[in-house]
Design a protein around this motif. Sequence first.
Motif, PDB file in Angstrom:
ATOM      1  N   CYS A  69       5.799   9.433  -0.268  1.00  0.00           N
ATOM      2  CA  CYS A  69       4.778   8.496   0.184  1.00  0.00           C
ATOM      3  C   CYS A  69       5.352   7.526   1.201  1.00  0.00           C
ATOM      4  O   CYS A  69       6.557   7.269   1.220  1.00  0.00           O
ATOM      5  CB  CYS A  69       4.222   7.707  -0.996  1.00  0.00           C
TER       6      CYS A  69
ATOM      7  N   THR B 127       0.746   5.447   0.771  1.00  0.00           N
ATOM      8  CA  THR B 127      -0.004   6.524   1.414  1.00  0.00           C
ATOM      9  C   THR B 127       0.742   7.835   1.216  1.00  0.00           C
ATOM     10  O   THR B 127       1.943   7.906   1.473  1.00  0.00           O
ATOM     11  CB  THR B 127      -0.139   6.254   2.929  1.00  0.00           C
TER      12      THR B 127
ATOM     13  N   LEU C 122      -8.668  -0.029   4.716  1.00  0.00           N
ATOM     14  CA  LEU C 122      -8.242   1.181   5.416  1.00  0.00           C
ATOM     15  C   LEU C 122      -8.226   0.965   6.938  1.00  0.00           C
ATOM     16  O   LEU C 122      -7.275   1.355   7.620  1.00  0.00           O
ATOM     17  CB  LEU C 122      -9.168   2.341   5.047  1.00  0.00           C
TER      18      LEU C 122
ATOM     19  N   TYR D  27       0.840  -1.195   0.000  1.00  0.00           N
ATOM     20  CA  TYR D  27       0.000   0.000   0.000  1.00  0.00           C
ATOM     21  C   TYR D  27       0.875   1.245   0.000  1.00  0.00           C
ATOM     22  O   TYR D  27       1.939   1.267   0.601  1.00  0.00           O
ATOM     23  CB  TYR D  27      -0.897   0.029   1.245  1.00  0.00           C
TER      24      TYR D  27
END
Length: 128
Positions: free
Chosen positions: A52, A40, A86, A38
Amino acid sequence: MSPGELERLANQAAEHDWSGRGRPDWFAEHRAEVKDVYLTFLSEETNEVLRCSTTVVLRDGTGGHFSLDIAKTEFERLRDVGDEVLVDLAHRFLYAFPNIPLDAPQQEAWDQAYEKTKPSLRPEDGSR
């Protein structure tokens, strides 16, 4: 994102000489164990580059996170995660995934850059 996509973006960061280049040595060592990856958003490095946080979840539930700089256009192409994922990511961060240290070549470059910027402790006249 897929492990291959992460490798592609990390290679792109290295090619552009961006400071957030992921952890290529660590990732290569654990690639066969990767379950999920993932990305972010953390901050804007330049008008075209984003810093990120990359979270890698391994099949045994362990993993970690590290920084990666990517082009804004690349970030915009990524798909969003659903609410369930999430919440899972939030729980993982609450359990304090460890920060993966710099790979040996990255640490060496960091140390060399630090030594160049560190002020001299010697008096200007050369005396001790």
